[in-house]
Motif scaffolding. Structure first.
Motif, short mmCIF file in Angstrom:
data_model
loop_
_atom_site.label_atom_id
_atom_site.label_comp_id
_atom_site.label_asym_id
_atom_site.label_seq_id
_atom_site.Cartn_x
_atom_site.Cartn_y
_atom_site.Cartn_z
N PRO A 164 -28.75 8.78 8.62
CA PRO A 164 -28.36 9.79 7.63
C PRO A 164 -28.29 9.22 6.22
O PRO A 164 -28.30 8.00 6.02
CB PRO A 164 -26.96 10.20 8.10
N SER A 165 -28.19 10.11 5.26
CA SER A 165 -27.91 9.70 3.88
C SER A 165 -26.49 9.15 3.84
O SER A 165 -25.66 9.46 4.70
CB SER A 165 -28.01 10.90 2.94
N ILE A 166 -26.19 8.36 2.82
CA ILE A 166 -24.86 7.80 2.66
C ILE A 166 -24.31 8.22 1.30
O ILE A 166 -25.00 8.12 0.29
CB ILE A 166 -24.88 6.25 2.75
N GLN A 167 -23.06 8.67 1.29
CA GLN A 167 -22.39 9.05 0.06
C GLN A 167 -21.46 7.91 -0.36
O GLN A 167 -20.54 7.57 0.36
CB GLN A 167 -21.59 10.35 0.26
N LEU A 168 -21.73 7.30 -1.51
CA LEU A 168 -20.89 6.25 -2.06
C LEU A 168 -20.30 6.74 -3.37
O LEU A 168 -21.01 6.85 -4.36
CB LEU A 168 -21.68 4.96 -2.30
N ASN A 186 -19.72 8.63 -6.25
CA ASN A 186 -20.46 9.72 -6.89
C ASN A 186 -21.95 9.67 -6.63
O ASN A 186 -22.70 10.47 -7.17
CB ASN A 186 -20.23 9.66 -8.41
N LYS A 187 -22.38 8.71 -5.83
CA LYS A 187 -23.82 8.51 -5.65
C LYS A 187 -24.22 8.74 -4.20
O LYS A 187 -23.60 8.22 -3.29
CB LYS A 187 -24.19 7.10 -6.09
N LYS A 188 -25.28 9.49 -4.01
CA LYS A 188 -25.83 9.72 -2.67
C LYS A 188 -27.07 8.84 -2.50
O LYS A 188 -27.98 8.87 -3.31
CB LYS A 188 -26.22 11.18 -2.49
N ILE A 189 -27.05 8.03 -1.43
CA ILE A 189 -28.21 7.19 -1.12
C ILE A 189 -29.04 7.93 -0.08
O ILE A 189 -28.55 8.24 1.01
CB ILE A 189 -27.77 5.81 -0.61
N TYR A 214 -33.97 5.41 2.02
CA TYR A 214 -33.56 4.02 1.76
C TYR A 214 -32.71 3.48 2.90
O TYR A 214 -32.88 2.33 3.31
CB TYR A 214 -32.81 3.94 0.43
N VAL A 215 -31.81 4.30 3.40
CA VAL A 215 -30.94 3.87 4.52
C VAL A 215 -31.79 3.59 5.75
O VAL A 215 -31.62 2.57 6.43
CB VAL A 215 -29.87 4.95 4.82
N GLY A 216 -32.73 4.47 6.05
CA GLY A 216 -33.60 4.30 7.22
C GLY A 216 -34.49 3.08 7.11
O GLY A 216 -34.68 2.35 8.09
N ILE A 217 -35.04 2.84 5.93
CA ILE A 217 -35.88 1.65 5.74
C ILE A 217 -35.04 0.40 5.94
O ILE A 217 -35.45 -0.53 6.64
CB ILE A 217 -36.55 1.66 4.34
N PHE A 218 -33.84 0.38 5.36
CA PHE A 218 -32.98 -0.80 5.49
C PHE A 218 -32.63 -1.06 6.95
O PHE A 218 -32.81 -2.17 7.46
CB PHE A 218 -31.70 -0.65 4.66
N PHE A 275 -41.64 17.68 5.35
CA PHE A 275 -41.34 16.33 5.81
C PHE A 275 -39.98 16.39 6.50
O PHE A 275 -38.94 16.31 5.86
CB PHE A 275 -41.34 15.36 4.62
N VAL A 276 -40.02 16.53 7.82
CA VAL A 276 -38.80 16.83 8.58
C VAL A 276 -37.82 15.67 8.65
O VAL A 276 -36.65 15.88 8.95
CB VAL A 276 -39.16 17.29 10.03
N GLY A 277 -38.26 14.44 8.39
CA GLY A 277 -37.37 13.30 8.48
C GLY A 277 -36.59 12.99 7.23
O GLY A 277 -35.72 12.12 7.22
N ILE A 278 -36.88 13.69 6.14
CA ILE A 278 -36.15 13.43 4.89
C ILE A 278 -35.00 14.42 4.81
O ILE A 278 -35.18 15.63 4.82
CB ILE A 278 -37.10 13.57 3.68
N LYS A 279 -33.81 13.84 4.69
CA LYS A 279 -32.60 14.68 4.65
C LYS A 279 -31.96 14.61 3.27
O LYS A 279 -31.95 13.63 2.62
CB LYS A 279 -31.60 14.20 5.70
#
Length: 190
Positions: free
Chosen positions: A100-104, A106-109, A113-117, A186-190
């Protein structure tokens, strides 16, 4: 063309692209202790974010199986070594869109990027385990501290880190360009 057929065509395209990129890595310089920039992960990451993690996983496996017929990835010692060196790493890259995306603060990653890492991290772990138990340095034993240091630090870290950096830069750029020029979701991008 129905949706299922379209997905299989995309899968075949990304698998073929991964095979071509795998072949291109044969011409790249090797790292001082072995390994090289792993270009095929770019196609598999894009497949995962375009088609979803299930098709991304299947694309990775398909590219490895077909690539073997062309003489790529053929350093096989045992079934477990084959799993750790080849099968698990392409599966790890193929499931990148599951993260999933990560919320840090005020910033959403983005999950890209999370999946690649995490995909690259799991790939690195799998390669390290293969090195510890199957490719340990001469004069040491499988599972020894020398094998862990050699596999985790000396051999696998360098080229996987370079591959991570290249993927973090190139995959989002390609995904953005492909999304703008494509009619499919692109179904994998959330």
């Amino acid at each position: 063309m129905n949706q299922k057929t379209r997905m299989y065509v995309y899968m075949a395209f990304y698998a073929a692209l991964a095979i071509v990129l795998n072949y291109c890595t044969e011409f790249l310089p090797k790292m001082p202790n072995g390994g090289t920039l792993d270009l095929p992960v770019i196609a598999i990451f894009i497949a995962s974010f375009h088609l979803g993690w299930k098709y991304g996983l299947l694309t990775g496996l398909l590219s490895w199986v077909v690539g073997m017929f062309f003489g790529l990835s053929n350093h096989i010692v045992s079934p477990m070594q084959t799993l750790c060196d080849y099968v698990f790493p392409v599966m790890a890259v193929g499931i990148a869109s599951i993260f999933p995306s990560i919320q840090l603060k005020n910033k959403k990653i983005s999950n890209v990027y999370v999946g690649i890492f995490f995909g690259m991290f799991l790939k690195y772990i799998s390669h390290t385990l293969a090195g510890v138990y199957f490719w340990f340095p001469e004069g040491s034993a499988a599972g020894s501290m020398a094998a862990w240091i050699y596999s985790g630090w000396t051999y696998n870290l360098g080229y996987n880190l370079v591959t991570l950096i290249v993927a973090i830069i190139i995959v989002p750029i390609l995904l953005d360009a492909l999304q703008k020029s494509s009619k499919t979701k692109f179904v994998g991008i959330k």
